[in-house]
Design a protein around this motif. Structure first.
Motif, PDB file in Angstrom:
ATOM      1  N   MET A   1      -7.609  -3.029 -26.079  1.00  0.00           N
ATOM      2  CA  MET A   1      -7.812  -1.878 -25.197  1.00  0.00           C
ATOM      3  C   MET A   1      -7.399  -0.607 -25.921  1.00  0.00           C
ATOM      4  SD  MET A   1      -6.119  -1.355 -21.504  1.00  0.00           S
ATOM      5  CE  MET A   1      -6.734  -0.199 -20.329  1.00  0.00           C
ATOM      6  N   ARG A   6      -6.545   3.490 -21.802  1.00  0.00           N
ATOM      7  CA  ARG A   6      -5.292   3.287 -21.078  1.00  0.00           C
ATOM      8  C   ARG A   6      -4.831   4.592 -20.418  1.00  0.00           C
ATOM      9  NH1 ARG A   6      -1.199   0.056 -24.628  1.00  0.00           N
ATOM     10  NH2 ARG A   6      -3.225  -0.361 -25.557  1.00  0.00           N
ATOM     11  N   THR A   9      -6.869   5.164 -17.435  1.00  0.00           N
ATOM     12  CA  THR A   9      -6.447   4.298 -16.335  1.00  0.00           C
ATOM     13  C   THR A   9      -5.264   4.909 -15.594  1.00  0.00           C
ATOM     14  OG1 THR A   9      -7.127   2.377 -17.626  1.00  0.00           O
ATOM     15  CG2 THR A   9      -5.672   1.962 -15.770  1.00  0.00           C
ATOM     16  N   LYS A  13      -5.174   6.530 -11.768  1.00  0.00           N
ATOM     17  CA  LYS A  13      -4.197   6.059 -10.774  1.00  0.00           C
ATOM     18  C   LYS A  13      -3.382   7.211 -10.219  1.00  0.00           C
ATOM     19  CE  LYS A  13      -0.329   5.065 -11.996  1.00  0.00           C
ATOM     20  NZ  LYS A  13       0.816   5.977 -12.129  1.00  0.00           N
ATOM     21  N   LEU A  16      -5.505   9.350  -7.857  1.00  0.00           N
ATOM     22  CA  LEU A  16      -5.705   8.637  -6.594  1.00  0.00           C
ATOM     23  C   LEU A  16      -4.433   8.696  -5.759  1.00  0.00           C
ATOM     24  CD1 LEU A  16      -7.699   6.858  -5.035  1.00  0.00           C
ATOM     25  CD2 LEU A  16      -6.681   4.879  -6.121  1.00  0.00           C
ATOM     26  N   ASP A  17      -3.306   8.459  -6.422  1.00  0.00           N
ATOM     27  CA  ASP A  17      -2.009   8.456  -5.759  1.00  0.00           C
ATOM     28  C   ASP A  17      -1.711   9.831  -5.154  1.00  0.00           C
ATOM     29  OD1 ASP A  17       0.351   6.951  -5.147  1.00  0.00           O
ATOM     30  OD2 ASP A  17       1.418   8.188  -6.589  1.00  0.00           O
ATOM     31  N   ARG A  20      -4.104  10.772  -2.201  1.00  0.00           N
ATOM     32  CA  ARG A  20      -3.852  10.001  -0.988  1.00  0.00           C
ATOM     33  C   ARG A  20      -2.791  10.667  -0.119  1.00  0.00           C
ATOM     34  NH1 ARG A  20      -5.201   4.445  -1.732  1.00  0.00           N
ATOM     35  NH2 ARG A  20      -7.459   4.563  -1.914  1.00  0.00           N
ATOM     36  N   ASP A  21      -1.897  11.426  -0.782  1.00  0.00           N
ATOM     37  CA  ASP A  21      -0.802  12.054  -0.061  1.00  0.00           C
ATOM     38  C   ASP A  21      -1.275  13.432   0.414  1.00  0.00           C
ATOM     39  OD1 ASP A  21       1.533  12.783   1.030  1.00  0.00           O
ATOM     40  OD2 ASP A  21       2.665  12.889  -0.843  1.00  0.00           O
TER      41      ASP A  21
ATOM     42  N   TYR B  89       3.054   1.248  -6.158  1.00  0.00           N
ATOM     43  CA  TYR B  89       2.639   2.579  -5.752  1.00  0.00           C
ATOM     44  C   TYR B  89       2.332   2.547  -4.265  1.00  0.00           C
ATOM     45  CZ  TYR B  89       2.666   3.563 -10.647  1.00  0.00           C
ATOM     46  OH  TYR B  89       3.085   3.721 -11.930  1.00  0.00           O
ATOM     47  N   ARG B  91       1.196   4.646  -2.091  1.00  0.00           N
ATOM     48  CA  ARG B  91      -0.017   5.228  -1.515  1.00  0.00           C
ATOM     49  C   ARG B  91      -1.271   4.500  -1.986  1.00  0.00           C
ATOM     50  NH1 ARG B  91       3.240   9.854  -2.048  1.00  0.00           N
ATOM     51  NH2 ARG B  91       2.486  10.279  -4.129  1.00  0.00           N
ATOM     52  N   LEU B  92      -1.103   3.544  -2.880  1.00  0.00           N
ATOM     53  CA  LEU B  92      -2.240   2.705  -3.265  1.00  0.00           C
ATOM     54  C   LEU B  92      -2.203   1.429  -2.423  1.00  0.00           C
ATOM     55  CD1 LEU B  92      -2.363   2.904  -7.160  1.00  0.00           C
ATOM     56  CD2 LEU B  92      -3.173   4.526  -5.480  1.00  0.00           C
ATOM     57  N   THR B  93      -3.354   0.833  -2.228  1.00  0.00           N
ATOM     58  CA  THR B  93      -3.394  -0.411  -1.470  1.00  0.00           C
ATOM     59  C   THR B  93      -2.907  -1.557  -2.363  1.00  0.00           C
ATOM     60  OG1 THR B  93      -5.617  -1.000  -2.167  1.00  0.00           O
ATOM     61  CG2 THR B  93      -5.434   0.425  -0.239  1.00  0.00           C
ATOM     62  N   GLU B  96      -5.408  -2.238  -5.035  1.00  0.00           N
ATOM     63  CA  GLU B  96      -5.417  -1.211  -6.083  1.00  0.00           C
ATOM     64  C   GLU B  96      -4.219  -1.363  -7.027  1.00  0.00           C
ATOM     65  OE1 GLU B  96      -7.746   2.233  -3.538  1.00  0.00           O
ATOM     66  OE2 GLU B  96      -5.565   2.136  -3.553  1.00  0.00           O
ATOM     67  N   TYR B 100      -4.684  -2.076 -10.919  1.00  0.00           N
ATOM     68  CA  TYR B 100      -4.122  -1.126 -11.880  1.00  0.00           C
ATOM     69  C   TYR B 100      -3.390  -1.856 -13.001  1.00  0.00           C
ATOM     70  CZ  TYR B 100      -1.104   2.532 -13.751  1.00  0.00           C
ATOM     71  OH  TYR B 100      -0.435   3.385 -14.580  1.00  0.00           O
ATOM     72  N   ARG B 103      -5.766  -3.655 -15.279  1.00  0.00           N
ATOM     73  CA  ARG B 103      -6.441  -2.747 -16.226  1.00  0.00           C
ATOM     74  C   ARG B 103      -5.515  -2.375 -17.367  1.00  0.00           C
ATOM     75  NH1 ARG B 103      -8.274   0.243 -11.743  1.00  0.00           N
ATOM     76  NH2 ARG B 103     -10.149  -0.792 -11.024  1.00  0.00           N
ATOM     77  N   LEU B 104      -4.242  -2.146 -17.041  1.00  0.00           N
ATOM     78  CA  LEU B 104      -3.286  -1.797 -18.103  1.00  0.00           C
ATOM     79  C   LEU B 104      -3.167  -2.935 -19.112  1.00  0.00           C
ATOM     80  CD1 LEU B 104      -0.325   0.021 -16.333  1.00  0.00           C
ATOM     81  CD2 LEU B 104      -2.148   0.992 -17.700  1.00  0.00           C
ATOM     82  N   GLY B 106      -5.641  -4.739 -19.931  1.00  0.00           N
ATOM     83  CA  GLY B 106      -6.917  -4.895 -20.596  1.00  0.00           C
ATOM     84  C   GLY B 106      -7.896  -5.819 -19.890  1.00  0.00           C
ATOM     85  N   ARG B 132      -2.199   0.243   2.456  1.00  0.00           N
ATOM     86  CA  ARG B 132      -1.254   0.852   1.509  1.00  0.00           C
ATOM     87  C   ARG B 132       0.051   0.074   1.528  1.00  0.00           C
ATOM     88  NH1 ARG B 132      -1.751   7.326   2.462  1.00  0.00           N
ATOM     89  NH2 ARG B 132      -4.017   7.389   2.591  1.00  0.00           N
TER      90      ARG B 132
END
Lengths: 64, 247
Positions: A1, A6, A9, A13, A16-17, A20-21, B89, B91-93, B96, B100, B103-104, B106, B132
């Motif tokens: 990767m 990265r 990514t 995130k 999005l975070d 959302r707030d 996190y 506020r993420l579901t 998600e 996440y 993905r980190l 790979g 969430r």
């Protein structure tokens, strides 16, 4: 990767975070939008006051 | 395969607190190894060292032949770590959060989706997956953290007290999940102080006391060495009478 992927990514995130707030986001936007004009008005006002003072210069006169 | 050899870790200004004091043990592939010990025995410190979060002061710890201090990044790719249900996190579901971390590591696309869905389903999280995590209970958080730790299909799994806050159904679900991983030949190291967990799950038990390994063997070994009838009594006998609340 790859490192770039990265970073993307993490950025995705974080965005999005943040979005959302709602409260923090609105506060940030409102603050950013109002701060500029507010400061401008304040500075202009001060400058105008100074100018007014300079125009109506009163000098003390000694003697009768 | 995890090999820990005479590992020492101290904390404090003058290194006066010896959290791990020359511990040696091994955890084989295809087996569930339980790290058992009273509060403050050094379980979490040992797991943190294996997870490459802190380096040992002395001794060596290896994961699949890689040194946890020298080959940090290579080790990190091999392992799945559950240290706590924190760091989600809010506020993420749930989904998600799991995606996440995948993905980190790979994992992406269809493989990530399949992996995450499978884990969430096996942990009984299918209904919660799109909520969430900030409103989650301790147990629900733990399940997300477990899914997060396993999403990249690691060869070695380190779990620090994974059943904390889990209800009976979830605990059973987790046990099934771990047995499945064992069948796949993974190396699983679980720290706990819940005796039932050890009895129900572990092939090999490492008893830790004051930072040292007091005994390693199967549950049956523990019983025969201590001459006791239950694991709990064996645990207390092997640790010596000085433990307990006073320790």
């Amino acid at each position: 990767m790859s490192a770039l992927l990265r970073v993307f990514t993490v950025v995705a995130k974080e965005l999005l975070d943040t979005f959302r707030d709602r409260r923090t986001m609105l506060l940030t936007l409102v603050t950013a939008a109002t701060a500029g004009p507010l400061f401008l008005a304040l500075i202009l006002n001060m400058a105008a006051n100074q100018a007014e003072k300079a125009r109506a210069l009163k000098l003390p006169v000694s003697g009768p | 395969m995890i090999v820990v050899d005479a590992v020492v870790k101290s904390f404090g200004k003058h290194r006066e607190i010896k959290a791990v004091d020359g511990a040696s043990f091994h955890a084989d592939d295809g087996r569930i190894t339980g790290l058992l010990g009273p509060n403050g025995a050094g379980k979490t410190t040992l797991l943190r060292m294996l997870a490459t979060l802190i380096p040992p002061d002395a001794g060596q710890a290896m994961v699949d032949g890689l040194d946890v201090a020298a080959d940090r990044y290579a080790v990190r790719r091999q392992i799945g770590v559950l240290s706590d249900a924190r760091g989600l996190y809010g506020r993420l579901t749930a989904r998600e959060n799991v995606h996440y971390y995948g993905r980190l590591h790979g994992v992406s696309g269809a493989a990530l989706k399949a992996r995450a869905e499978g884990l969430l389903a096996r942990l009984g999280m299918a209904e919660l997956a799109d909520r969430r995590t900030q409103g989650f209970s301790q147990g629900e958080r733990m399940k997300v953290a477990i899914a997060r730790a396993l999403v990249h299909d690691p060869a070695t799994v380190l779990l620090d007290e994974p059943t904390n806050g889990l209800d009976i159904m979830s605990t059973r679900g987790l046990r099934e999940l771990l047995r499945g991983l064992r069948a796949e030949g993974k190396c699983i190291l679980v720290s706990t102080h819940v005796m039932q967990e050890v009895a129900a799950l572990c092939d090999s038990i490492v008893i830790l006391g004051h930072g040292r390994v007091v005994a390693q063997g199967s549950g049956r070994d523990m019983l025969s060495w201590s001459g006791q009838a239950t694991l709990e009594d064996a645990f207390v006998t092997l640790l010596g009478s000085g433990e307990g609340l006073a320790a």
